[in-house]
Design a protein around this motif. Structure first.
Motif, PDB file in Angstrom:
ATOM      1  N   ASN A  55       0.810  -1.228   0.000  1.00 50.09           N
ATOM      2  CA  ASN A  55       0.000   0.000   0.000  1.00 50.09           C
ATOM      3  C   ASN A  55       0.843   1.277   0.000  1.00 50.09           C
ATOM      4  O   ASN A  55       0.323   2.362   0.256  1.00 50.09           O
ATOM      5  N   ILE A  56       2.126   1.161  -0.262  1.00 51.56           N
ATOM      6  CA  ILE A  56       2.984   2.342  -0.311  1.00 51.56           C
ATOM      7  C   ILE A  56       2.492   3.312  -1.388  1.00 51.56           C
ATOM      8  O   ILE A  56       2.142   2.906  -2.495  1.00 51.56           O
ATOM      9  N   ASP A  57       2.485   4.584  -1.035  1.00 55.12           N
ATOM     10  CA  ASP A  57       2.025   5.613  -1.981  1.00 55.12           C
ATOM     11  C   ASP A  57       2.921   6.845  -1.830  1.00 55.12           C
ATOM     12  O   ASP A  57       2.652   7.729  -1.023  1.00 55.12           O
ATOM     13  N   PHE A  58       4.030   6.860  -2.560  1.00 54.93           N
ATOM     14  CA  PHE A  58       4.862   8.058  -2.572  1.00 54.93           C
ATOM     15  C   PHE A  58       5.264   8.375  -4.004  1.00 54.93           C
ATOM     16  O   PHE A  58       5.273   7.500  -4.868  1.00 54.93           O
ATOM     17  N   LYS A  59       5.559   9.652  -4.249  1.00 56.22           N
ATOM     18  CA  LYS A  59       5.912  10.110  -5.596  1.00 56.22           C
ATOM     19  C   LYS A  59       7.411  10.084  -5.838  1.00 56.22           C
ATOM     20  O   LYS A  59       7.870   9.984  -6.976  1.00 56.22           O
TER      21      LYS A  59
END
Length: 413
Positions: A55-59
């Motif tokens: 579920n990692i969510d980084f740009k």
């Protein structure tokens, strides 16, 4: 041709991994190889860790702070304080596995030629990290006959010199599984305070103590704040060896301020691993209850089987997931290689770690092997049958007097 460094030539090979080419060849030949050589559990990693990664969510996959992300260190502090360590986030440096924690600790505390005393047998890579830092390991022999209990303090006193800077322990121990008692820890406390030494403590197996035995950390003892350096890893606790995430814990500010410079030099620990580590701290206690019950059953399978073999003796360990066994063999390196190259029983064989690599004393461990009970009970039982059959036909079998008859009561699982 350019020469190899003397340091590289001195670097010891891993007793855990050096026989891998022979295991690979055995598999190519169609044999089933039971891997009891390495502490790679087959226990499933906690679901929360896996889900956190999914579920990692980084740009931007960015650097982290050299001491570790604040959010992960907050979680670590929460974990250790539940266990009575009374620390803050400022007492922690996150590392790339326990291996880097050891390397940074050695470089921070010892100069070339300085000495660290280690009860042996010990985790083989302590020798490797010492070689990298040009420091000297001074071993003190512990004995299979009493389950590898802490050697007498008189042996430590005889070994301490003006170059001694630290004592290094691992509890529960790798490779023996021995768990130091509170009395033994208090004895070490008095010794390090008397001689103003560091006490390095490898606590990778803290969660795995059996038969309701108490785990005692140096952090539980008053008056050692400036002496204790804890080395830890999530690899074994959460069955996440591939995450390569460890830490150093200390209340010694001068140590921390120096160690962080080495941490800065390697930049930072991986961001994804620390995200998984944050989730790991919230793993429910039921997970560890199940895992400990499973390891206890596996330990009993292996210890009972070994002690029922002719000429074999194996102490019953108090923690971790390893045993050291004394076998009726001439040379453990030869035997372990022979098992992979030349032996099979019903097209199966066993990979073990020869104990010689866990000792610094020349000639020690020649008739001992380390086995990791990290496979399911069914496979462990098959591996034990295979080992027993191998011992019946091994050309280098030695019919020497065993300690087994004298110490059978010690081994009850």
């Amino acid at each position: 041709m350019p020469s190899i460094s003397r340091k590289g030539q001195r670097m010891p090979a891993s007793p855990i991994r050096k026989l891998t080419p022979f295991a690979d060849k055995a598999k190519l030949d169609g044999k089933t190889v039971y891997h009891l050589n390495i502490g790679q559990p087959d226990i499933e990693t906690p679901t929360g860790m896996i889900e956190a990664v999914k579920n990692i969510d980084f740009k931007v996959w960015a650097y982290t702070a050299s001491e570790g992300t604040l959010s992960y260190r907050q979680q670590l502090a929460k974990y250790y304080n539940r266990n009575g360590y009374n620390i803050t986030t400022d007492d922690i440096i996150v590392t790339t596995g326990g291996s880097e924690a050891i390397s940074i600790t050695f470089m921070t505390c010892l100069d070339a030629g300085d000495e660290v005393i280690v009860p042996e047998p010990f985790y083989a890579n302590y020798n490797s990290f010492a070689s990298q830092s040009d420091i000297v390991v001074k071993p003190i022999l512990s004995h299979i006959s009493n389950g590898f209990a802490l050697p007498p303090i008189s042996e430590f006193e005889k070994t301490i010199t003006d170059k001694t800077r630290a004592i290094f322990i691992c509890s529960p121990n790798n490779p023996t599984g021995y768990l130091y008692s509170r009395d033994e820890m208090e004895t070490l406390k008095a010794l390090v305070l008397k001689h103003d030494l560091y006490l390095f403590a490898d606590e990778a197996y803290r969660e795995f103590c059996y038969n309701d035995q108490e785990f005692v950390s140096p952090m539980h003892l008053d008056g050692l704040e400036d002496n204790v350096i804890i080395i830890d890893t999530m690899s074994k606790r959460y069955s996440a060896c591939g995450a390569r995430l460890g830490c150093i814990i200390t209340k010694n500010r001068k140590f921390w301020e120096t160690a962080i410079k080495f941490a800065q030099a390697r930049l930072s620990v991986g961001l994804v691993e620390q995200i998984a580590g944050e989730a790991a701290i919230d793993t429910p206690d039921e997970y560890f209850d199940r895992v400990k019950a499973e390891y206890t059953a596996r330990r009993n399978t292996v210890v009972n089987a070994l002690n029922n073999m002719e000429g074999v003796f194996c102490p019953n360990p108090g923690g971790a997931f390893y045993v050291m066994a004394q076998l009726p063999i001439d040379n453990s390196d030869k035997f372990c290689q022979w098992m992979l190259e030349e032996f099979s029983y019903e097209n199966q064989t066993v990979m073990m770690a020869p104990a010689t690599g866990f000792y610094s004393t020349p000639g020690a461990g020649l008739n001992e092997v380390r086995l990791a009970y990290v496979l399911n009970n069914n496979d462990l039982a098959k591996a034990m049958v295979c080992l027993e059959e191998a011992l019946k036909v091994y050309p280098g079998r030695v019919e020497a007097e065993s300690v087994k008859p004298k110490l059978k009561a010690f081994c009850k699982a």
